[in-house]
Design a protein around this motif. Sequence first.
Motif, PDB file in Angstrom:
ATOM      1  N   ASP A 105       0.874  -1.175   0.000  1.00  0.00           N
ATOM      2  CA  ASP A 105       0.000   0.000   0.000  1.00  0.00           C
ATOM      3  C   ASP A 105       0.911   1.224   0.000  1.00  0.00           C
ATOM      4  OD1 ASP A 105      -2.336   1.384  -0.168  1.00  0.00           O
ATOM      5  OD2 ASP A 105      -3.049   0.928   1.843  1.00  0.00           O
ATOM      6  N   PHE A 106       0.341   2.385  -0.353  1.00  0.00           N
ATOM      7  CA  PHE A 106       1.209   3.514  -0.653  1.00  0.00           C
ATOM      8  C   PHE A 106       1.030   4.710   0.265  1.00  0.00           C
ATOM      9  CE2 PHE A 106       0.866   1.299  -4.781  1.00  0.00           C
ATOM     10  CZ  PHE A 106       2.211   1.020  -4.946  1.00  0.00           C
ATOM     11  N   ILE A 107       2.137   5.401   0.470  1.00  0.00           N
ATOM     12  CA  ILE A 107       2.191   6.693   1.144  1.00  0.00           C
ATOM     13  C   ILE A 107       2.749   7.657   0.106  1.00  0.00           C
ATOM     14  CG2 ILE A 107       3.228   7.995   3.044  1.00  0.00           C
ATOM     15  CD1 ILE A 107       1.447   5.625   3.970  1.00  0.00           C
ATOM     16  N   ASP A 108       2.102   8.787  -0.093  1.00  0.00           N
ATOM     17  CA  ASP A 108       2.576   9.722  -1.128  1.00  0.00           C
ATOM     18  C   ASP A 108       3.902  10.366  -0.706  1.00  0.00           C
ATOM     19  OD1 ASP A 108       2.526  10.919  -3.600  1.00  0.00           O
ATOM     20  OD2 ASP A 108       0.607  11.948  -3.318  1.00  0.00           O
ATOM     21  N   ILE A 109       4.536  10.992  -1.685  1.00  0.00           N
ATOM     22  CA  ILE A 109       5.883  11.537  -1.472  1.00  0.00           C
ATOM     23  C   ILE A 109       5.842  13.022  -1.136  1.00  0.00           C
ATOM     24  CG2 ILE A 109       7.014   9.849  -2.951  1.00  0.00           C
ATOM     25  CD1 ILE A 109       6.976  12.050  -5.187  1.00  0.00           C
ATOM     26  N   ASP A 110       6.983  13.525  -0.674  1.00  0.00           N
ATOM     27  CA  ASP A 110       7.197  14.956  -0.514  1.00  0.00           C
ATOM     28  C   ASP A 110       7.550  15.514  -1.896  1.00  0.00           C
ATOM     29  OD1 ASP A 110       8.654  17.069   1.835  1.00  0.00           O
ATOM     30  OD2 ASP A 110       9.018  17.342  -0.300  1.00  0.00           O
ATOM     31  N   PRO A 111       6.895  16.597  -2.336  1.00  0.00           N
ATOM     32  CA  PRO A 111       7.123  17.068  -3.715  1.00  0.00           C
ATOM     33  C   PRO A 111       8.538  17.595  -3.950  1.00  0.00           C
ATOM     34  CG  PRO A 111       5.737  18.622  -2.492  1.00  0.00           C
ATOM     35  CD  PRO A 111       5.893  17.405  -1.628  1.00  0.00           C
ATOM     36  N   ARG A 112       9.245  17.943  -2.887  1.00  0.00           N
ATOM     37  CA  ARG A 112      10.590  18.494  -3.097  1.00  0.00           C
ATOM     38  C   ARG A 112      11.663  17.414  -3.119  1.00  0.00           C
ATOM     39  NH1 ARG A 112      11.120  22.874   1.462  1.00  0.00           N
ATOM     40  NH2 ARG A 112      10.490  21.006   2.585  1.00  0.00           N
ATOM     41  N   THR A 113      11.556  16.423  -2.240  1.00  0.00           N
ATOM     42  CA  THR A 113      12.606  15.397  -2.150  1.00  0.00           C
ATOM     43  C   THR A 113      12.270  14.144  -2.950  1.00  0.00           C
ATOM     44  OG1 THR A 113      11.590  14.375  -0.223  1.00  0.00           O
ATOM     45  CG2 THR A 113      13.204  16.126   0.197  1.00  0.00           C
ATOM     46  N   TYR A 114      11.020  13.987  -3.360  1.00  0.00           N
ATOM     47  CA  TYR A 114      10.540  12.788  -4.068  1.00  0.00           C
ATOM     48  C   TYR A 114      10.616  11.525  -3.195  1.00  0.00           C
ATOM     49  CZ  TYR A 114      11.276  15.844  -8.135  1.00  0.00           C
ATOM     50  OH  TYR A 114      11.275  16.887  -9.012  1.00  0.00           O
ATOM     51  N   THR A 115      10.790  11.687  -1.897  1.00  0.00           N
ATOM     52  CA  THR A 115      10.819  10.512  -1.016  1.00  0.00           C
ATOM     53  C   THR A 115       9.615  10.555  -0.083  1.00  0.00           C
ATOM     54  OG1 THR A 115      12.227  11.625   0.609  1.00  0.00           O
ATOM     55  CG2 THR A 115      13.351  10.340  -1.101  1.00  0.00           C
ATOM     56  N   MET A 116       9.380   9.476   0.638  1.00  0.00           N
ATOM     57  CA  MET A 116       8.181   9.319   1.460  1.00  0.00           C
ATOM     58  C   MET A 116       7.946  10.532   2.356  1.00  0.00           C
ATOM     59  SD  MET A 116       7.202   6.207   4.068  1.00  0.00           S
ATOM     60  CE  MET A 116       6.946   5.009   2.775  1.00  0.00           C
ATOM     61  N   ASP A 117       6.703  11.031   2.352  1.00  0.00           N
ATOM     62  CA  ASP A 117       6.334  12.174   3.178  1.00  0.00           C
ATOM     63  C   ASP A 117       5.940  11.651   4.567  1.00  0.00           C
ATOM     64  OD1 ASP A 117       5.066  14.287   4.450  1.00  0.00           O
ATOM     65  OD2 ASP A 117       4.155  15.055   2.607  1.00  0.00           O
ATOM     66  N   PRO A 118       6.773  11.900   5.569  1.00  0.00           N
ATOM     67  CA  PRO A 118       6.516  11.319   6.902  1.00  0.00           C
ATOM     68  C   PRO A 118       5.171  11.766   7.472  1.00  0.00           C
ATOM     69  CG  PRO A 118       8.682  12.375   6.828  1.00  0.00           C
ATOM     70  CD  PRO A 118       7.990  12.738   5.558  1.00  0.00           C
ATOM     71  N   GLU A 119       4.753  12.989   7.114  1.00  0.00           N
ATOM     72  CA  GLU A 119       3.465  13.492   7.605  1.00  0.00           C
ATOM     73  C   GLU A 119       2.307  12.644   7.048  1.00  0.00           C
ATOM     74  OE1 GLU A 119       0.900  15.548   9.770  1.00  0.00           O
ATOM     75  OE2 GLU A 119       3.083  15.417  10.008  1.00  0.00           O
ATOM     76  N   LYS A 120       2.445  12.236   5.793  1.00  0.00           N
ATOM     77  CA  LYS A 120       1.403  11.397   5.188  1.00  0.00           C
ATOM     78  C   LYS A 120       1.439   9.981   5.759  1.00  0.00           C
ATOM     79  CE  LYS A 120       0.593  14.046   1.095  1.00  0.00           C
ATOM     80  NZ  LYS A 120       1.702  14.559   0.293  1.00  0.00           N
ATOM     81  N   LEU A 121       2.615   9.533   6.152  1.00  0.00           N
ATOM     82  CA  LEU A 121       2.704   8.229   6.823  1.00  0.00           C
ATOM     83  C   LEU A 121       1.964   8.302   8.160  1.00  0.00           C
ATOM     84  CD1 LEU A 121       3.854   5.331   7.124  1.00  0.00           C
ATOM     85  CD2 LEU A 121       5.937   6.356   8.082  1.00  0.00           C
ATOM     86  N   ARG A 122       2.189   9.421   8.877  1.00  0.00           N
ATOM     87  CA  ARG A 122       1.521   9.601  10.175  1.00  0.00           C
ATOM     88  C   ARG A 122       0.010   9.608  10.001  1.00  0.00           C
ATOM     89  NH1 ARG A 122      -0.746  13.350  12.980  1.00  0.00           N
ATOM     90  NH2 ARG A 122      -0.328  14.974  11.448  1.00  0.00           N
ATOM     91  N   GLN A 123      -0.476  10.365   8.996  1.00  0.00           N
ATOM     92  CA  GLN A 123      -1.925  10.420   8.748  1.00  0.00           C
ATOM     93  C   GLN A 123      -2.491   9.030   8.431  1.00  0.00           C
ATOM     94  OE1 GLN A 123      -2.389  13.271   5.580  1.00  0.00           O
ATOM     95  NE2 GLN A 123      -1.748  14.977   6.883  1.00  0.00           N
TER      96      GLN A 123
END
Length: 401
Positions: A105-123
Motif C-alpha cells: 500500500d502507498f504513502i505519497d511523497i514529498d514534492p521536493r525530495t521525491y521521497t516518502m512524506d513522513p506526515e502522510k505516513l503519520r496520517q
Amino acid sequence: MTQNGKIPFVDLVIPHRELQEELVAAFRAALDTAGFIGGPAVEGFEREFAAFCDTKHCVGVSSGTDALRFALIAAGVKAGHVVLTVPLTFIATTEAISQAGALPDFIDIDPRTYTMDPEKLRQYLETHCVLDPKTGQYVHRVLGRPVTAVVPVHLYGQSADMDPILALAERYKLMVIEDACQAHGAEYFSKKENRWRKAGSMGQAAAFSFYPGKNLGACGEGGSVTTNDEGLARKVSMLRDHGQSKKYYHDIEGYNGRLDAIQAGILRVKLKHVSLWNEQRRICARRYNELLAPMKGLIGIPYEPSWSKPVYHLYVIRIAYREELQEHLTHAGIGTGIHYPIPVHLQKAYASRNWNRGDFPVSEEAADQILSLAMYPSLQSHQQSRVAEAIAEFAQIHSVI
Ligand SMILES: *Cc1c(COP(=O)(O)O)cnc(C)c1O
C-alpha cells in the motif's frame, strides 16, 4: 566520451575501460580456483561493503529485488500483512513486497525530495490503523490486515527523511526495510542521534542493487542486504541458498539467490572507487545547478535538504513541458531518461487494486514532470554546458521563461 557529438544518458564504457586490468584480474582469480559460488571473494566483499555502509553485516544476493524480498521475509513480514512504500519507485519495490506474500500500500511523497512524506505516513497510520490488543499489531480498518512494515525508498541517491519515519515505525511497531538500491554511500543527518548515518544502516535491514547502472554496479546482476541484526543476516544467508543451515540441511524452503564469486570480485575492485565517483557526481550536480539557475522559472532543480548528502544516482529536473523538452534534447543528440513515467499504483500490473489517478497526486504530478539528465562520474563540464545550452534554446523557442 562523446560519440558523434552525442551525449549519452549513461556511460558504462569509460569506467570499465579504466579498470579493465583489475577487473580482468578478478575474473582470472575466479577461474584459477574455479570457485564461482561463495568463497573468499564473496565473503571479502560482504565484509568491505558492510564497513562502507556502517553496518555489522552484509549478505550478498543475486539482485536488488531479491535483497528486498529476502530482507522483508527475514524481518518477519508474513503472508497477508500490509507493507507500506511509495508510488514513485521502480516496480521491484512492490514486487518484492508481493513476493514476500504481503500486500503493498502507498504513502505519497514529498514534492521536493521525491521521497516518502513522513506526515502522510503519520496520517495513514492514525486514520486507517487500529491496535489489535490480541496481537499487539496495528490493523488496517478497511483491509482487515496487520500493517507490519514500511519500505522508504532513497530515490535518485537521496535518503528519505528517516528520523520521523523511524519514530512512527517505533510507535506503530513497524519494521523498516530501506530500499537503498539507488543510494550507495548516501548519508542522512539524524537530529535524534546528532550524527550522519549511512543509507542502509538505519532500518532493521536494507536492500542494495548492483545492477550495472547503479552507483556501484556489477558486470551482471547482484545485490545485498545490510543489517546490524545478526539473526536477520543469518536468515537472509539461508533464504538465498535454498534454506540451508549447512550443506543439504534445509531448515526452511529458500531460493536460489546468491551473489556469485566473479561479481563479488568485480564489486570489490569497484567499491574502492565509489566514494570518489560519488564525489564526482556531486560536483556534476553542483555544476548543473549553476548552469540551470538562470532558468529557475522553467526548470525545477533537485532539492537538497540540510539533512541530506545525496549521491546523485540520477539528476532529476522538473518541467511542465517535459515531453517537448525531452524531444528537443533527443534531436540535439542529448540522452535523457524518465524515472518513472507511471507511478506504480497506476501500472497495469496493479489494475485489480482499483487505484485511480488522484489517489497519490504528488507522485502523479512528479511522474508527469520529471526528466533525468545525463549523470555519471566521467561526465565532462563541456557536455553539461551543452545540455544546459540546449535547454536554454528550448526555453527561447517556446518563450517559456
Ligand atoms: C534498481 C532498483 C531495484 C531493483 O534492483 P535489481 O538489482 O534490478 O533487482 C529496486 N528498487 C529500486 C529503487 C531500484 O532502483
